[in-house]
Enzyme design. Sequence first.
Site, short mmCIF file in Angstrom:
data_model
loop_
_atom_site.label_atom_id
_atom_site.label_comp_id
_atom_site.label_asym_id
_atom_site.label_seq_id
_atom_site.Cartn_x
_atom_site.Cartn_y
_atom_site.Cartn_z
N CYS A 73 -29.37 39.09 -4.09
CA CYS A 73 -28.45 38.28 -4.91
C CYS A 73 -27.73 39.21 -5.88
CB CYS A 73 -29.21 37.23 -5.71
SG CYS A 73 -30.29 36.18 -4.75
N HIS A 129 -24.00 39.73 -7.82
CA HIS A 129 -24.02 38.91 -9.04
C HIS A 129 -24.67 39.59 -10.25
CE1 HIS A 129 -22.34 35.40 -7.11
NE2 HIS A 129 -23.21 35.49 -6.13
N ARG A 150 -26.11 25.57 -2.19
CA ARG A 150 -25.51 26.81 -2.68
C ARG A 150 -26.42 28.02 -2.40
NH1 ARG A 150 -21.17 29.30 -2.74
NH2 ARG A 150 -22.62 30.36 -1.38
N CYS A 201 -25.75 31.15 0.20
CA CYS A 201 -25.72 32.54 -0.27
C CYS A 201 -26.65 33.39 0.59
CB CYS A 201 -26.18 32.63 -1.73
SG CYS A 201 -24.83 32.51 -2.91
#
Lengths: 202, 271, 103
Positions: B180, B184, B228, B232
């Site tokens: 992730c 991010h 979501r 991802c």
Amino acid sequence: MNSSFRVTALLLCMGPLVSVLAEPVPDLTATLKAAFTDKRQATLDRLDQDETQKLCTQLRDQVPTSELSQKITRMNLATVKPPADGKYLGDWKAGEVVASTGTGLQSSDDPAKPNGGNCYACHELAPTEMAYGTLGPSLKHYGKLRGQDPAVLAYAWSMVYNSNSYAPCSNMPRFGHRGILTEQQMKDVMAYLFDAASPVNQ
Amino acid sequence: MSVQDRYISLVAACTLLGASLSLPAEQTSEEAIAEYHAMFGDENPAELWQLRGEELWKTPRGSRQVSLEACDLGKGPGVIAGAYAELPRWFEDTGKVQDLESRLVTCMTNLQGLPESEVLAVKFGDGEQKSELEAITAYVAAASRGSRITIPLDHAAEKAAYALGESVFFYRAGPHDFACATCHSESGKRIRLQTLPQLTTSEGAQAAYTRWPAYRVSQGELRTMEWRLQDCLRQQRLPQLTYGSDVAIGLTMYLARNANGGEMAAPSIKR
Amino acid sequence: MPDPMRIRAVMMGDVVDVKILMSHVMETGQRKNADGDLVPAHYITEVTATCKGKTVMKAGWGPSVSKNPYFSFRFKGGAKGDKLSITWKDTAGGTRTDEVTIN
């Protein structure tokens, strides 16, 4: 000061700003495998980590010492195979397709189709393409600025083949080493970067 | 043509997505979406899900023929105002940390007596196939609009969920080495033209978390946080994340706690 | 049974401002599903608005209108408390009518 202490100290200052400092989760891979299921080509073994992934996870991508940095780059440089025929540059037009294609290896993708390199997701390349990402550095005029010295070509090949050969814990996938792109696709991407006629160099 | 017809002014925002979102070079995707959103005024097709969710919430169903109005989302039976802004949280009765979606599954199975297989049959809607869980999630989340996210992380199990979520956030895996954190953990970065929230900061997490669930214009569907996360991870080239799993809830807890203090503005409308 | 519409009708001076959200797949007939098969066309072809027995708006729609359409128009001649009725019809013979009170 021993190096493991320095690693910890650095993690403390570089950790998430809002973090309630987290205890490391033991056996995270097993926990993950219990929370995922196979979906077509995206199978559970993808949750297993190789040495580089393990190290970069532990370091949260911040490589604190030259020792560790060298360990990672040495390990990854050893995986890089130069093109079998010694020619680094393929067809820039085919390379443009690879650079623009974002699909490949997702559970939702057709495994019969060639994987994309998705370079534009993170890099600026041809000045005419406005829809580029900024996670990686701009590669605009890549060949025009650098020329085609054999050392320059070998370095760029190495970065495409295995980004961690020079950039430890890079965000960039290791396209050759992990079998994302074929040798021919990587040659085509190289041509897209270096060919004088490529839109990247206009 | 009648006289009245002449006074009709049509403000049809029902153009094709492609036409309304084609991007002039200098316009960011946010600006294009803001412009598209402005055409809707205050309207958001998410309301269609909220309406359906409200009906599902209030209708007696299942083998016990009761509504969800006795469902405890953490603030007492039937209290939905502000409940979403305090989830995920520890629940005594299940002995688990739960997010809204997994808590709804608990209420629908335990309270209403609906079979779990039926409740989980359509987790995410797809055209004619409609998801009850998405609709109820939209209805409940809308009742937290304007509430501040409050995740005190008091219970040991809540702390453990956060720690798990944080570890998963940084876990690099798959053929592409993605975590992730790959996309991010820096500010001001984009993928193509899509701006990426820096989810490790309070500001970035608030900007992202307060706007889910969301109506995704490109899909014509309302999507929840569970969706979501799954999507991802699909893009990370990983296998299928299990709905309501400890990893899904851990990641949600990580994001929610990082977004602590943010003002809920969901369901929102997104690309 | 199709899902209800979300309709708002508000007086703005002497004009009624109407906003409608409809729940509909609006399949064009040209999209292919995951298996590569064409998804049959299924879209709204006609929307009518009726107030006090008069048609105040009639629209012919086609496959280029988006999924879950949002539709807004204004008309004169309505007043607070009047009922406004909206009906759509689609290619599959489906129809839905919902009514609101203008306020």
